[in-house]
Design a protein around this motif. Structure first.
Motif, short mmCIF file in Angstrom:
data_model
loop_
_atom_site.label_atom_id
_atom_site.label_comp_id
_atom_site.label_asym_id
_atom_site.label_seq_id
_atom_site.Cartn_x
_atom_site.Cartn_y
_atom_site.Cartn_z
N UNK A 1 1.65 1.14 -10.14
CA UNK A 1 1.15 1.59 -8.75
C UNK A 1 -0.27 1.54 -8.42
N UNK A 2 -0.81 2.10 -9.57
CA UNK A 2 -2.33 2.45 -9.33
C UNK A 2 -3.17 0.98 -9.62
N UNK A 3 -2.90 0.34 -10.61
CA UNK A 3 -3.48 -0.93 -10.77
C UNK A 3 -3.29 -1.82 -9.74
N UNK A 4 -2.07 -2.05 -9.11
CA UNK A 4 -2.13 -3.26 -8.14
C UNK A 4 -2.64 -2.64 -7.00
N UNK B 1 -2.82 -5.22 4.25
CA UNK B 1 -2.16 -3.91 3.78
C UNK B 1 -0.96 -4.31 2.94
N UNK B 2 0.08 -4.94 3.69
CA UNK B 2 1.09 -5.03 3.03
C UNK B 2 1.09 -5.98 1.85
N UNK B 3 0.09 -6.91 1.65
CA UNK B 3 -0.16 -7.74 0.42
C UNK B 3 -0.55 -6.85 -0.81
N UNK B 4 -1.07 -5.78 -0.45
CA UNK B 4 -1.55 -4.82 -1.48
C UNK B 4 -0.52 -3.89 -1.83
N UNK B 5 0.06 -3.25 -0.72
CA UNK B 5 1.07 -1.90 -0.92
C UNK B 5 2.43 -2.43 -0.62
N UNK B 6 2.91 -3.53 -0.47
CA UNK B 6 4.07 -3.74 0.21
C UNK B 6 5.34 -3.80 -0.89
N UNK B 7 4.70 -4.12 -2.09
CA UNK B 7 5.64 -3.90 -3.25
C UNK B 7 5.86 -2.63 -3.90
N UNK B 8 4.95 -1.57 -3.59
CA UNK B 8 5.01 -0.32 -4.27
C UNK B 8 6.38 0.36 -4.14
N UNK C 1 -5.50 -5.49 -6.23
CA UNK C 1 -5.22 -6.35 -5.10
C UNK C 1 -6.42 -5.93 -3.92
N UNK C 2 -6.30 -4.80 -3.96
CA UNK C 2 -7.08 -3.91 -2.65
C UNK C 2 -8.69 -4.21 -2.72
#
Length: 318
Positions: free
Chosen positions: A113-116, A63-70, A120-121
């Motif tokens: 935001x959307x592409x990552x 989860x944080x690999x996908x959204x951690x940088x947002x 990744x997800x």
């Protein structure tokens, strides 16, 4: 290393000079905690990674690999949106210039935001996905502008300096982290062989590795995810002093930063000292550029008490 240390000391002395009492407490509290943790994990780096590594089965790590940088891209989106909206009544030349610059920030960050999240997800990519991401970014930008139009320009413009500071903070931490990655050359935990003979301590730079900037296996130090995750603290700048929202945002930011940092160790991408350094870079950039843009992180309640008493909901920037 000596030049790096001198630079850090110079920046921190500059950040504390003329800061409010509340900001000084924040600075020194963070700095002392960071030094203590770095001292501990300098000796425990490898053992901590061995104990926590669980790349294949950790949903928390995923989860944080996908959204951690947002948070970093959300800061750019919010700051760009504020700047875009506050020039609605400005002169034509200024309006065009600011809206071109801020519009670029809005679209790039909205797209990211959307592409990552999709890439990744769900491992989605390609021109079709990129067009969808761009379309969603435009829709989000339009929605943000509609909402901000409901806010008086006078109120919104009080956040202009915070918006510019936020943009510079994000770009600065990204640049510093990625330059250090190339020249430090520290191997990631998950790329090591079974005997861990390729492990190196964080304070021993390995130099530019084979394949240079593309040598991903040797970009452990410092952590970009951690640096971007800790930009959640920049959201404090958009919170009013008097209503305790800054303290609430601080708690949320620390929780997000800790979760993102821990997830990087679990996924084997970074060691504990890597994520601590990522956090240090972001918070140092925040302190430095808040000083340059004259945006206080915390007010001095003694000097600002009369101002806060007049309007408990108004944002205040010195």
């Amino acid at each position: 290393m000596k030049a790096f240390s001198i630079g850090v000391i110079f920046i921190w002395k500059g950040a504390t000079k003329m800061a409010t009492r509340g900001t000084k407490r924040f600075i020194w509290g963070f700095f002392m905690l960071w030094v203590a943790l770095m001292a501990i994990f300098t000796f425990a780096d490898l053992n901590v990674s061995k104990a926590l590594y669980n790349e294949e089965h950790s949903r928390f790590g995923w989860f944080f690999e996908v959204y951690g940088e947002h948070p970093a891209f959300l800061v750019l989106f919010a700051a760009g949106s504020i700047l875009f909206s506050t020039v609605r009544d400005a002169r034509l030349v200024k309006k065009i210039l600011i809206r071109l610059i801020s519009g670029l920030f809005i679209l790039l960050s909205g797209f990211s935001i959307v592409f990552i999240a999709l890439n990744r997800g769900y491992e989605l990519a390609g021109s079709g996905v990129m067009l969808i991401c761009l379309a969603v970014a435009v829709l989000l930008a339009a929605l943000a502008q509609w909402l901000l139009m409901q806010v008086p320009v006078e109120t919104l413009s009080t956040y202009n300096r915070a918006a510019w500071a936020g943009i510079v903070i994000v770009f600065a931490e990204i640049m510093v982290v990625n330059v250090l990655k190339i020249f430090w050359g520290r191997m990631r935990f998950r790329n090591m062989e079974g005997d861990y003979s390729q492990f190196t301590s964080w304070f021993l730079p390995q130099g530019i590795q084979e394949n240079g900037v593309t040598a991903e296996a040797h970009k452990s130090f410092p952590s970009g995810h951690s640096a971007n995750g800790w930009t959640m603290m920049v959201w404090m700048l958009f919170m009013p002093f008097a209503s305790k929202w800054r303290n609430i945002m601080l708690v949320i930011a620390v929780a997000w930063g800790l979760c993102t940092s821990t997830s990087r160790v679990i996924m084997g991408d970074h060691f504990a000292t890597d994520v601590l350094t990522g956090a240090f870079i972001t918070i140092t950039c925040m302190l430095l550029f808040c000083k340059l843009f004259k945006v206080d992180i915390y007010s001095d309640h003694q000097t600002n008490a009369s101002v806060l008493q007049k309007d408990k909901n108004a944002p205040y920037f010195r």
